[in-house]
Design an enzyme around this catalytic site. Structure first.
Site, short mmCIF file in Angstrom:
data_model
loop_
_atom_site.label_atom_id
_atom_site.label_comp_id
_atom_site.label_asym_id
_atom_site.label_seq_id
_atom_site.Cartn_x
_atom_site.Cartn_y
_atom_site.Cartn_z
N GLU A 160 -6.25 -3.15 0.59
CA GLU A 160 -6.52 -4.21 1.58
C GLU A 160 -7.83 -4.95 1.28
O GLU A 160 -8.17 -5.90 1.96
CB GLU A 160 -6.60 -3.61 2.99
CG GLU A 160 -5.27 -3.14 3.57
CD GLU A 160 -4.95 -1.69 3.24
OE1 GLU A 160 -5.47 -1.18 2.23
OE2 GLU A 160 -4.18 -1.07 3.98
N LYS A 197 -11.03 18.76 11.98
CA LYS A 197 -11.96 18.95 13.09
C LYS A 197 -11.80 20.37 13.61
O LYS A 197 -10.75 20.74 14.14
CB LYS A 197 -11.65 17.95 14.20
CG LYS A 197 -12.89 17.51 14.94
CD LYS A 197 -12.59 16.33 15.83
CE LYS A 197 -13.91 15.73 16.31
NZ LYS A 197 -13.69 14.70 17.32
N THR A 212 0.85 -1.19 0.00
CA THR A 212 0.00 0.00 0.00
C THR A 212 0.88 1.24 0.00
O THR A 212 2.00 1.22 0.53
CB THR A 212 -0.92 0.06 1.23
OG1 THR A 212 -0.10 0.14 2.39
CG2 THR A 212 -1.81 -1.14 1.32
N TRP A 234 -16.72 18.25 12.63
CA TRP A 234 -16.02 17.76 11.44
C TRP A 234 -16.26 18.67 10.24
O TRP A 234 -17.36 19.15 10.02
CB TRP A 234 -16.53 16.37 11.03
CG TRP A 234 -16.28 15.27 12.02
CD1 TRP A 234 -17.19 14.77 12.90
CD2 TRP A 234 -15.08 14.53 12.19
NE1 TRP A 234 -16.61 13.76 13.62
CE2 TRP A 234 -15.32 13.58 13.21
CE3 TRP A 234 -13.82 14.57 11.61
CZ2 TRP A 234 -14.35 12.69 13.64
CZ3 TRP A 234 -12.86 13.68 12.03
CH2 TRP A 234 -13.12 12.75 13.05
P1 AMP Z 1 -5.64 2.52 -1.86
O1 AMP Z 1 -5.42 1.43 -0.92
O2 AMP Z 1 -4.39 3.22 -2.26
O3 AMP Z 1 -6.48 2.10 -3.02
O4 AMP Z 1 -6.46 3.63 -1.12
C1 AMP Z 1 -7.70 3.35 -0.53
C2 AMP Z 1 -8.28 4.60 0.00
O5 AMP Z 1 -8.56 5.50 -1.08
C3 AMP Z 1 -9.60 4.41 0.68
O6 AMP Z 1 -9.46 4.01 2.02
C4 AMP Z 1 -10.20 5.79 0.57
O7 AMP Z 1 -9.67 6.66 1.56
C5 AMP Z 1 -9.72 6.25 -0.78
N1 AMP Z 1 -10.74 6.01 -1.80
C6 AMP Z 1 -10.83 4.99 -2.66
N2 AMP Z 1 -11.90 5.14 -3.46
C7 AMP Z 1 -12.52 6.27 -3.07
C8 AMP Z 1 -13.70 6.98 -3.49
N3 AMP Z 1 -14.44 6.55 -4.49
N4 AMP Z 1 -14.01 8.11 -2.83
C9 AMP Z 1 -13.26 8.58 -1.82
N5 AMP Z 1 -12.14 7.97 -1.39
C10 AMP Z 1 -11.77 6.83 -2.00
#
Ligand code: AMP
Length: 547
Positions: free
Chosen positions: A331, A444, A186, A449
């Site tokens: 994940e 915050k 990640t 929020w």
């Molecule tokens: P990654 O593991 O790099 O794919 O990142 C995952 C994170 O990206 C998620 O926990 C969210 O915070 C963000 N994320 C993924 N898809 C979206 C979405 N459609 N809208 C907002 N945040 C998103």
């Protein structure tokens, strides 16, 4: 009493066996590193993935050994997806946009035995090779005549020489479906990167669910262009779902600019494309500047970060393309939710429907989700209460590779483990989830929020704004106040005062950012996501005008 159905392990090799038997002529089109367009089909991919399997055996790699790729989206990468995992080795997709130091760290942590790389990344390989003692084999994804004589990489072979002469028959082995199949580190906003280690079982179940009508709705009649990289969460699982359904795949290679993507969408009659909002921003810019239309594109999956309303509007209203706003995580393999309407929403006015479509959507079958407060108590699905979003399911991580970070799960009263996503969300009565923020990145102010996503979406709706990031800044009275960092579109003008006035009436007065900071570029991560930690570092000397 046990059921009396046949028991077969869910293995990735079964996908390519199916694709070859039932969709052999289904096209696979790739723009190569060299710039030309390469054409093949599922039948050939299957045959060559068996040659890869032989070639891997020839290297003497053991079951479970990690084989890494440093590659764009393309047919050779697809062959490795099946050849590596099909033999029980683990496909480790490396992110080529990382700094060489980070990359070497990851290769060493994963203990990769071999690395297969596109020639674009030769300089990167030259920078890290000496620092990666576990890697015994370096394979360049090119024809023999493209291999440089003096690469400085010991034993470097061309992919075509390495696998090209191997036999084309290979009996895929049967083994435990819970065996590891692939891994992805990640991006990690804090600390060292951690890897999600997918299994054959999790990957196949994810492939089924991703193909469902209210998920990505894939079929043998589709032509699918994954702009999302194959090095990021297995290109959202599309290579697997595509093999299961037999859809055509169109790979953009290294050319991800609006013009190149548009050319492929049109020439390959693409019906569905998938990527992060920043990529679609470039594509929409190209369409607008050149007054172009889509002739075959029906839907686009947008995820990875929140899809701005202006983008949904442009695709839906101007171009007649359905946006599937999706949410997930590395994940989570990654699919968690997709936003498609149910009957009650179809009866709403177009404006009300758009509000629903902005949400991240409903959980796909296989994923359960809930929102909880700080004490872990589940919050109601009323569309208003917001809390930490937790998920569980058969393609959601149980623990990170090598147990890094300890047990990531939170356990409920029944002892069921839930993965905390780090996202803050609401869920409405119909099950539509909406991310309101990230718990690690939430603002915050005075105990209340403020959604950085809302603040960014409004800025993005201004015609002069190309990109906007909202970050919280320390404030003596309110603890934190939001500011919005903005990149202007080329040639466009907007002042700080004009942009702040643009917020009037769109959100509560106290939610309007305290300041606008104009910058040339916002730091982006490898997958196009804004890197707010870096942005905050860049702004370390910044002082709020209200502080
Ligand atoms: P990654 O593991 O790099 O794919 O990142 C995952 C994170 O990206 C998620 O926990 C969210 O915070 C963000 N994320 C993924 N898809 C979206 C979405 N459609 N809208 C907002 N945040 C998103």
């Amino acid at each position: 009493m046990l059921g009396q159905m046949q028991s077969q392990p869910l293995l990735i090799s079964s996908l390519i066996v199916h694709a070859e038997r039932h969709h052999a002529s289904g096209e696979i089109v790739s723009r190569r590193v060299e710039g030309d367009i390469h054409r093949t089909a599922w039948g050939q991919i299957a045959l060559r993935s068996r040659q890869v399997a032989h070639a891997l055996d020839g290297l003497g790699l053991a079951f479970g050994d990690r084989v890494a790729t440093l590659a764009w989206n393309g047919y050779r990468h697809l062959e490795l997806y099946f050849g590596v995992s099909g033999t029980g080795r683990v496909l480790h997709t490396l992110n080529p946009r990382l700094h060489p130091e980070q990359l070497a760290w990851i290769v060493n942590h994963a203990e990769d035995s071999a690395v297969c790389f596109d020639m674009t990344f030769l300089p990167l390989v030259q920078a890290v090779a000496a620092k990666c003692p576990t890697v015994k084999h370096w394979i360049a994804l090119c024809d023999a005549d493209k291999l440089p004589a003096d690469s400085g990489i010991p034993g470097l072979q061309s992919y075509e020489t390495w696998m090209g002469d191997c036999p084309t028959d290979y009996p895929w082995p049967e083994f435990d479906e819970n065996s590891a199949s692939s891994m992805c580190y990640t991006s990690g906003t804090t600390g060292n990167p951690k890897a999600a280690l997918y299994s054959h079982r999790s990957t196949i179940l994810h492939a089924f669910s991703a193909a469902l009508p209210d998920s990505l709705n894939l079929s043998a009649r589709d032509s699918v262009l994954p702009v999302v990289p194959m090095f990021h969460v297995n290109a959202w699982g599309l290579p697997y779902s595509a093999a299961a359904t037999g859809c055509k795949l169109v790979f953009p290679g290294p050319a991800m600019d609006g013009k190149s993507i548009y050319e492929l969408l049109e020439s390959e009659k693409v019906t569905m494309a998938a990527g992060v909002p920043t990529v679609w921003q470039m594509l929409l810019g190209h369409l607008q500047q050149n007054k172009l239309r889509f002739s075959t594109l029906k839907r686009t999956v947008i995820g990875g970060s929140a899809c701005p309303p202006a983008m949904i509007h442009a695709f839906n209203e101007t171009y007649g393309v359905t946006v599937l706003h999706a949410w997930g995580m590395t994940e989570m393999s990654p699919l968690g939710t997709v936003c498609t309407l149910k009957n009650p929403q179809l009866a709403l006015s177009p404006e009300e429907q758009t509000k629903v479509l902005l949400k991240q959507g409903r959980a796909v079958y296989g994923v359960d989700m809930k929102i909880v407060d700080e004490s872990g108590k589940e919050l109601p699905w009323d569309g208003k209460s917001y809390g930490d979003l937790l998920v569980r399911g058969p393609w959601i991580i149980a623990s990170y590779f090598k147990g890094e970070g300890g047990d990531p799960l939170r356990y409920d009263e029944q002892g069921k483990g839930w993965f905390p996503t780090g996202d803050v969300a609401t869920i409405d009565a119909d099950g539509f989830m909406q991310i309101t923020d990230r718990s690690k990145d939430v603002i915050k102010s005075g105990g209340e929020w403020i959604s950085s996503i809302d603040v960014e979406n409004i800025a993005m709706a201004h015609p002069a704004v190309a990109m906007a990031a909202c970050v919280g800044m320390k404030h003596p009275k309110w603890d934190e106040r939001p500011i919005v960092v903005v990149v202007k579109k080329p040639g466009a003008e907007v002042t700080r005062e004009e942009l702040l006035a643009f917020y009037e009436g769109k959100i509560a007065k106290w939610q309007i950012p305290d300041d606008v900071v104009f910058v040339d570029a916002i730091p982006l991560g490898a997958t196009g996501k804004m890197q707010k930690m870096h942005l905050r570092q860049q702004l370390k000397d910044y002082v709020l005008p209200t502080a």
